[in-house]
Design an enzyme around this catalytic site. Structure first.
Site, PDB file in Angstrom:
ATOM      1  N   ARG A  37     149.907  -0.807  15.559  1.00  0.00           N
ATOM      2  CA  ARG A  37     148.693  -0.605  16.359  1.00  0.00           C
ATOM      3  C   ARG A  37     147.777  -1.824  16.299  1.00  0.00           C
ATOM      4  NH1 ARG A  37     147.182   5.782  15.138  1.00  0.00           N
ATOM      5  NH2 ARG A  37     148.711   6.646  16.604  1.00  0.00           N
ATOM      6  N   LYS A 197     161.037  22.763  17.297  1.00  0.00           N
ATOM      7  CA  LYS A 197     160.615  24.045  17.858  1.00  0.00           C
ATOM      8  C   LYS A 197     160.149  23.905  19.296  1.00  0.00           C
ATOM      9  CE  LYS A 197     158.993  25.684  13.335  1.00  0.00           C
ATOM     10  NZ  LYS A 197     157.827  26.217  12.580  1.00  0.00           N
ATOM     11  N   GLY A 354     155.790  10.261  17.268  1.00  0.00           N
ATOM     12  CA  GLY A 354     156.073   9.644  15.974  1.00  0.00           C
ATOM     13  C   GLY A 354     157.536   9.657  15.585  1.00  0.00           C
ATOM     14  N   GLY A 377     149.596  12.568  19.891  1.00  0.00           N
ATOM     15  CA  GLY A 377     149.014  13.691  20.617  1.00  0.00           C
ATOM     16  C   GLY A 377     148.659  13.363  22.052  1.00  0.00           C
TER      17      GLY A 377
END
Length: 410
Positions: A37, A197, A354, A377
């Protein structure tokens, strides 16, 4: 014309630019362990300083409760200086007299990092008064933190309402890549979605099947879809209580002419541990004590054939338990196939998340995709079709500033 302003629209010389960055990087013993980053921020900093601007960087770090010395940004200034190739000054506060004096003493073309904006609870509350304190430090705002754009915080949303607002080069690259891959893509569009999931990716899956041509599912979430189709899953990770939701997604996909590709075979084991004995089994031939831990070679071959006909690929999530050998093989083979097709110019490939970034690094292809997003996110919420406050405000402000410019020239 882009619906946001970029550095191409900014005359930065002589200005003090408040640059929102995401310097929430992993640290160990006071040292940065992954500077991705930081290095991705450098082009924006260099462009602004070369134009003669003062660059004042705002960022958060961790989730402090008040002014926590353990979560100071001071060590980041050292890593930032190394990446930038010149000293980056540091101020022990982000508002008030300390910050104001540091900005005042910064020479044109200099770079200053302010202390953690989350030391103030007003940051996460998107407090207008706190944003006004930040705004007093500069006269122009540049957001280069797409990874924080899904949160309406003072330094990502409210501040942009108070100053002329622009996208930095990293923000611009993220938005351009995502628009290319999902909003205005070249078809056929394929999405590879994995992970444990489906419950964490319901919105993403429902949005994707309405926009893309083929959805490739892997990982634990594929097991839930297989179970919904009455395939045996043995002891595999599976959300049996989500089978109805899986059927709903399949119905939506069918209504939108989106094909869902599920594994036809799998690398299985009776125990989940590194280097355990494995067997390749067809998904209809699973035994009660088998666990599907990676897609099998026939599944890989089918996906590779399909990729050969695709023009755009979106990737989020590994298709197997890639952290534990030998269950990385399916993910690695598909990653190399996507990279190879990208390098030959056949594919536009955009990946993010990630685990996805880690899997691409394991395959050695993270620099061979068209674009790899480090935003977790925010990347997911964009794929889910949600409005990102930090992006939307750039759109809104661009419309206002262009409107004012048009009126002035009329």
């Amino acid at each position: 014309m882009k619906n946001f302003l970029t550095l191409d629209d900014l005359t930065a010389g002589g200005k003090t630019v408040l640059l929102r960055a995401d310097l929430n990087v992993p640290m160990k013993d006071g040292d940065v362990t992954d500077a991705t980053r930081i290095t991705r921020l450098i082009p924006t900093i260099k462009e602004l300083t070369a134009a003669g601007a003062k660059v004042v960087i705002l960022s958060h770090f961790g989730r402090p409760r008040g002014k926590d010395p353990a979560l100071t940004l001071r060590p980041i200034a050292k890593a930032l200086s190394k990446a930038y190739g010149a000293e980056v000054a540091f101020a022990d506060d982000c508002v008030g007299a300390i910050a104001e004096d540091a900005v005042k003493n910064l020479p044109q073309g200099g770079v200053l990092l302010l202390e953690n904006v989350r030391f103030y609870p007003e940051e996460e509350k998107n407090d207008a008064a706190f944003a006004a304190e930040l705004a007093r430090l500069g006269d122009t705002y540049v957001n280069d933190a797409f990874s924080c754009a899904h949160r309406a915080h003072a330094s990502t949303e409210a501040l942009a309402r108070l100053l002329p607002a622009y996208a930095g080069r990293l923000m611009e690259a993220e938005l351009t890549a995502l628009e290319t891959a999902l909003e205005k893509p070249q078809h056929p569009v394929v999405a590879i979605v994995g992970g444990a999931k489906i419950s964490t990716k319901l919105d993403l899956l429902n949005n994707l099947v309405q926009k893309i041509d083929i959805l490739v599912l892997g990982g634990g979430m594929a097991n839930t879809f297989l179970a919904a189709l009455e395939h045996p899953v043995g002891k595999s990770l599976c959300e049996h209580d989500m089978k109805e939701q899986a059927r709903t997604i399949m119905k939506t996909a069918d209504e939108n002419a989106c094909r869902i590709m599920l594994p036809v075979d799998a690398q299985t084991a009776t125990r989940f541990q590194a280097n355990v004995a494995t067997e390749v089994r067809a998904v209809d031939d699973l035994r009660d004590d088998d666990m599907m831990l990676d897609i099998g070679p026939e599944s890989v071959a089918l996906v590779e054939t399909m990729l050969g006909k695709a023009r755009t690929v979106l990737w989020n999530g590994p298709v197997g338990a890639f952290e534990t050998p030998p269950f990385e093989q399916g993910t690695v083979k598909l990653a190399k196939a996507v990279a190879r097709l990208t390098e030959t110019g056949q594919l536009i490939s955009v990946a993010g998340g990630g685990d996805t970034v880690a899997a691409l690094a394991l395959a050695g292809v993270e620099d061979k995709m068209t674009y790899v997003s480090t935003a977790g996110g925010a990347f997911l919420e964009w794929l889910e079709g949600k409005t990102l406050p930090g992006v939307q405000i750039l759109f809104d402000r661009a419309a206002v500033l262009r409107g004012a410019k048009a009126a002035a020239s009329a």
